[in-house]
Design a protein around this motif. Structure first.
Motif, PDB file in Angstrom:
ATOM      1  N   ARG A  29       0.811  -1.345   0.029  1.00 58.03           N
ATOM      2  CA  ARG A  29      -0.170   0.072  -0.024  1.00 58.03           C
ATOM      3  C   ARG A  29       0.824   1.377   0.194  1.00 58.03           C
ATOM      4  O   ARG A  29       0.776   2.183  -0.641  1.00 58.03           O
ATOM      5  CB  ARG A  29      -1.048  -0.130   1.242  1.00 58.03           C
ATOM      6  CG  ARG A  29      -1.714   1.175   1.446  1.00 58.03           C
ATOM      7  CD  ARG A  29      -2.968   0.840   2.101  1.00 58.03           C
ATOM      8  NE  ARG A  29      -2.625   0.448   3.488  1.00 58.03           N
ATOM      9  CZ  ARG A  29      -3.207  -0.890   4.249  1.00 58.03           C
ATOM     10  NH1 ARG A  29      -4.261  -1.076   3.405  1.00 58.03           N
ATOM     11  NH2 ARG A  29      -2.795  -1.351   5.380  1.00 58.03           N
ATOM     12  N   ARG A  44      -6.904  -0.058  -1.041  1.00 63.00           N
ATOM     13  CA  ARG A  44      -7.423  -1.181  -0.297  1.00 63.00           C
ATOM     14  C   ARG A  44      -8.256  -2.120  -0.775  1.00 63.00           C
ATOM     15  O   ARG A  44      -8.023  -3.396  -0.744  1.00 63.00           O
ATOM     16  CB  ARG A  44      -8.107  -0.604   0.993  1.00 63.00           C
ATOM     17  CG  ARG A  44      -8.370  -1.976   2.038  1.00 63.00           C
ATOM     18  CD  ARG A  44      -8.969  -1.271   3.147  1.00 63.00           C
ATOM     19  NE  ARG A  44      -9.472  -2.273   3.997  1.00 63.00           N
ATOM     20  CZ  ARG A  44     -10.129  -2.115   5.334  1.00 63.00           C
ATOM     21  NH1 ARG A  44     -10.132  -0.952   5.808  1.00 63.00           N
ATOM     22  NH2 ARG A  44     -10.189  -3.046   5.897  1.00 63.00           N
ATOM     23  N   TYR A 274     -10.826  -8.545   3.291  1.00 60.81           N
ATOM     24  CA  TYR A 274     -11.087  -7.158   3.931  1.00 60.81           C
ATOM     25  C   TYR A 274     -10.839  -7.213   5.585  1.00 60.81           C
ATOM     26  O   TYR A 274     -10.334  -6.299   5.979  1.00 60.81           O
ATOM     27  CB  TYR A 274     -12.294  -6.523   3.326  1.00 60.81           C
ATOM     28  CG  TYR A 274     -12.590  -5.125   3.683  1.00 60.81           C
ATOM     29  CD1 TYR A 274     -12.288  -4.198   2.612  1.00 60.81           C
ATOM     30  CD2 TYR A 274     -13.269  -4.684   4.579  1.00 60.81           C
ATOM     31  CE1 TYR A 274     -12.595  -2.919   2.603  1.00 60.81           C
ATOM     32  CE2 TYR A 274     -13.513  -2.991   4.674  1.00 60.81           C
ATOM     33  CZ  TYR A 274     -13.104  -2.459   3.831  1.00 60.81           C
ATOM     34  OH  TYR A 274     -13.389  -1.188   3.806  1.00 60.81           O
ATOM     35  N   LEU A 277      -7.240  -7.525   6.266  1.00 61.21           N
ATOM     36  CA  LEU A 277      -6.300  -6.374   6.278  1.00 61.21           C
ATOM     37  C   LEU A 277      -6.794  -5.431   7.299  1.00 61.21           C
ATOM     38  O   LEU A 277      -6.116  -4.452   7.762  1.00 61.21           O
ATOM     39  CB  LEU A 277      -6.802  -5.674   5.047  1.00 61.21           C
ATOM     40  CG  LEU A 277      -6.358  -6.173   3.706  1.00 61.21           C
ATOM     41  CD1 LEU A 277      -6.945  -5.299   2.556  1.00 61.21           C
ATOM     42  CD2 LEU A 277      -4.573  -6.124   3.561  1.00 61.21           C
TER      43      LEU A 277
END
Length: 330
Positions: A29, A44, A274, A277
């Motif tokens: 990222r 993301r 998701y 993360l």
């Protein structure tokens, strides 16, 4: 607490690092943000799709950084990356590969196409004909390519990152429904904010920031991250919520085409990534809600009445999320 315990849904990693999943994701990222500023949520989503073993569709007008995002993702991972510029004269064999006859050896030899890579960047995918677009169907769904009766497996991890311009722009073809349904998520870049655009003047005018990007992880580590994500716990209540959310699109009078069962699988897989993360070993209803629009909207077709009212699939999905009861987070 061990990662195995965390991913079995019995707790969360107190460190929040997820046995390197978050560390590697943070490195990816951060590297991408040196090229694409002010788009943290889009980055993301891209990482979510990568870890969920999906494919990403990036749609917007020319010049907002669609191809830059795709290239940046490919350069941050030490893997094979092939780029395909989709044009009206592109043929299916230009993507999958062709068998070439050698007169001296008197045999055919397969010449692999650009789809034989870990990350395939399909630039302006909707500028090619639907026939050529369909060359990606098998590899996106099954991770393999069949040419001349021979099936060849693609090396994992495998991800297609495709960009497309809005269908009302000149020289574009609409993506077939079957093609759209194979993309796990669709994102729109949008215009940068004023500060990000000012920063872009300094970082992009002398030389491309892509030239300074170096890999921050490799395919082995990405494969390990994907394996960890597969173990993220999804409770029966959250699974039912995912099914109810997708089913609601099939009965909505505002839609003439609802989401497929494949969409349900994509929604749950993306929610697991998701959650990972976020340093969690279990999926929350909030994860499904956050991903509902990018995962579902591009698969839907509005009804004539909704088109007359200028209601978009994104708006309809948002209304369905707001209306459906949320299961108990406990």
């Amino acid at each position: 607490m061990s990662l195995d315990t965390r991913l079995n849904g019995h707790g969360d990693d107190p460190s929040g690092r997820g046995d390197g999943v978050l560390d590697a994701a943070d490195r990816i990222r951060s590297a991408i943000e040196t090229v694409i500023g002010g788009k943290s949520e889009i980055i993301r989503i891209a990482l979510t799709v990568l870890l969920a073993e999906g494919h990403l569709l990036v749609e917007d007008i020319p010049g907002v950084g669609k191809t830059m995002l795709a290239k940046a993702l490919g350069r941050t991972i030490d893997c094979t990356v092939h780029r395909v510029q989709f044009t009206p004269d592109l043929l299916p064999g230009d993507i999958t590969g062709v068998s070439v006859y050698h007169q001296q050896r008197r045999e055919f030899e397969f010449q692999p196409g650009p789809v034989f890579a870990n990350i395939v960047l399909g630039d302006e995918i909707n500028r090619a004909s639907p026939k050529t677009q369909s060359a990606l169907l098998e590899c996106m769904e099954e991770g393999q390519v069949s040419v001349d009766g021979v099936t060849r497996r693609l090396d994992p991890p495998f991800m297609v990152v495709a960009t497309q311009n809005p269908v009302d722009m000149e020289g574009t073809y609409p993506l077939p429904e079957a093609q759209r349904d194979r993309f796990m998520a669709r994102v729109a870049m949008g215009y940068p904010d004023a500060q990000a655009e000012l920063d872009m003047i300094d970082t992009h005018t002398a030389r491309s920031p892509l030239d300074r990007l170096t890999p921050v992880t490799d395919t082995g580590h990405v494969s390990a991250m994907i394996e960890r994500v597969r173990g993220v716990h999804t409770s029966p209540a959250v699974k039912r919520y995912a099914v109810e959310l997708v089913s609601a699109t099939r009965s909505s009078p505002a839609l003439r085409l609802g989401a497929s069962p494949r969409a349900t699988l994509h929604l749950v897989r993306a929610a697991r990534a998701y959650a990972a993360l976020d340093g969690r070993g279990h999926v929350l209803p909030d994860d499904l809600q956050a991903l509902a629009v990018p995962v579902l909207a591009h698969r839907l077709l509005p009804s004539p009445e909704a088109q007359q009212q200028q209601r978009t699939p994104e708006q309809v999905v948002g209304e369905l999320v707001a209306r459906l009861p949320v299961p108990d987070r406990g």
